[in-house]
Structure formats: C-alpha cells, structure tokens
Design a protein around this motif. Structure first.
Motif, short mmCIF file in Angstrom:
data_model
loop_
_atom_site.label_atom_id
_atom_site.label_comp_id
_atom_site.label_asym_id
_atom_site.label_seq_id
_atom_site.Cartn_x
_atom_site.Cartn_y
_atom_site.Cartn_z
N ASN A 297 27.59 19.86 31.76
CA ASN A 297 28.13 18.16 30.49
C ASN A 297 28.24 17.49 31.47
O ASN A 297 28.01 15.92 30.92
CB ASN A 297 29.18 18.41 29.78
CG ASN A 297 28.86 20.05 28.42
OD1 ASN A 297 30.32 20.90 28.85
ND2 ASN A 297 28.17 19.87 28.43
N ASP B 155 27.65 20.81 23.10
CA ASP B 155 27.22 20.68 23.96
C ASP B 155 26.94 19.90 22.26
O ASP B 155 26.21 18.83 22.39
CB ASP B 155 25.54 21.11 24.68
CG ASP B 155 26.35 22.57 25.36
OD1 ASP B 155 26.97 21.24 26.16
OD2 ASP B 155 25.18 22.58 25.98
N SER B 156 26.73 20.06 21.59
CA SER B 156 26.13 19.23 20.33
C SER B 156 27.14 17.99 19.93
O SER B 156 26.59 17.75 19.47
CB SER B 156 26.46 20.55 19.15
OG SER B 156 25.89 21.43 18.72
N MET B 157 28.74 18.31 20.38
CA MET B 157 29.74 17.30 20.10
C MET B 157 29.20 16.29 20.63
O MET B 157 29.26 15.07 20.77
CB MET B 157 31.25 18.07 20.33
CG MET B 157 31.20 18.80 19.39
SD MET B 157 31.65 18.39 17.86
CE MET B 157 33.54 18.00 18.05
N THR C 259 35.97 13.47 15.56
CA THR C 259 35.55 15.11 16.13
C THR C 259 36.37 16.31 16.20
O THR C 259 37.36 15.48 17.60
CB THR C 259 34.18 15.36 16.04
OG1 THR C 259 34.35 14.73 17.84
CG2 THR C 259 33.10 14.34 15.46
N GLY D 295 28.04 25.44 23.16
CA GLY D 295 27.00 25.45 22.65
C GLY D 295 27.71 24.73 21.04
O GLY D 295 27.46 23.17 21.33
N LEU D 296 28.75 24.00 21.37
CA LEU D 296 30.03 23.75 19.79
C LEU D 296 29.74 22.40 21.23
O LEU D 296 30.39 21.32 20.51
CB LEU D 296 30.69 23.99 19.77
CG LEU D 296 30.71 25.16 18.81
CD1 LEU D 296 32.15 25.97 18.87
CD2 LEU D 296 30.67 24.41 17.47
N HIS E 171 24.59 10.00 20.32
CA HIS E 171 24.21 9.45 19.52
C HIS E 171 24.61 8.21 18.32
O HIS E 171 23.70 6.92 18.39
CB HIS E 171 23.91 10.55 18.14
CG HIS E 171 22.25 10.11 17.18
ND1 HIS E 171 21.26 9.61 17.26
CD2 HIS E 171 22.78 10.15 15.59
CE1 HIS E 171 20.73 9.23 15.75
NE2 HIS E 171 21.97 9.26 15.12
N ALA F 230 26.72 15.33 21.81
CA ALA F 230 25.14 14.71 21.85
C ALA F 230 25.69 13.91 20.70
O ALA F 230 25.14 12.84 20.65
CB ALA F 230 23.81 16.04 21.55
N LEU F 231 26.17 14.49 19.88
CA LEU F 231 26.98 13.63 18.14
C LEU F 231 27.17 12.33 18.63
O LEU F 231 26.53 11.25 18.59
CB LEU F 231 27.58 14.45 17.68
CG LEU F 231 27.94 13.63 16.30
CD1 LEU F 231 26.88 13.18 15.42
CD2 LEU F 231 29.23 14.43 15.60
#
Length: 135
Positions: A22, A111-113, A130, A108-109, A119, A115-116
């Motif tokens: 990450n 990585d998603s956070m 978050t 996975g969580l 963005h 990416a959010l």
C-alpha cells in the motif's frame, strides 16, 4: 523526519493500517528497500506498530500490517498540524494476528479505503472520515 516518512504516517493515519505494498502504491518511494527501512525506523521510534499474520497454507508468508500508534497520532497533530479527529490509530497491541484467513479481507478493505481517499482527493471533495470495523 524525512518527507517520505511523514507521508507514510499520513497515509496510514487515513485508513488505520497499511501494508508495504500500500505504501509503495502511493508513489512517494522509488525503492521498496527504502520504504522497508523507513517503516522499520518508524516502528523503532514507536510511531507505528506492526502486526504479523504469519504463514498461510498455499499463500506463504503474509505481509505485515502497519498501524499508527497514539504517539504517531500525536506527532501528526503536534508537529504536522493535522486534525486529530481525522487520524485513525491502531487499537490493537497484539503483534501476532491469530486469523491469517482474515488477511485478504482486511487488505481488500484497506485497498478500497485508499482508493476512495485518492479519488476524493482527485475530485477535490475534501476530507471525509472513514473507518474500519476491526481494531
């Protein structure tokens, strides 16, 4: 403290935990060996803690998760002037995680956070709090 180390603390403070992968994906390190050395230094200073998931059958040794300690949060607040309500710290003191099967889910969580957050930064949405459900 080096700029990349501060960026590392800031990144981990956004999402509570990060892996070396990450950190490398954020683009402020050119060499994984440098990032690894900086993470080790931050752990040694007590600004990060490290959580090991050990070995998983079929996957081998799983990467460590690095979490911001309360001392790391204090550094970001007092020295870098961050909002303490926007910084997430690791709530667990355990070094060895007992559930390696959770590793893929947790990363996975994370990585998603990340990416959010990337963005939201790109579109200028400002800071959004978050959080993860695990400690």
């Amino acid at each position: 403290m080096l700029k990349e180390q501060i960026q590392t603390l800031e990144t981990i403070g956004k999402v509570q935990y990060c892996t070396l992968k990450n950190i490398m994906e954020q683009g402020f390190y050119n060499a994984e060996s440098t990032a690894r050395t900086h993470l080790k230094d931050l752990v040694g200073r007590g600004l990060l803690n490290v959580h090991s998931f050990g070995v998983q059958v079929g996957a081998g040794r799983l990467p460590n998760l690095y979490g911001l300690t309360p001392a790391g949060q204090r550094y970001l607040v007092e020295e870098q002037h961050h909002d303490p309500d926007q910084i997430k710290t690791s709530k667990s003191n355990r070094k060895e995680m007992k559930a390696p099967q959770d590793f893929q889910h947790r990363t996975g969580l994370i990585d998603s956070m990340l990416a959010l957050h990337q963005h939201l930064d790109q579109i200028g949405a400002g800071k959004v709090w978050t959080g993860l459900y695990f400690r």
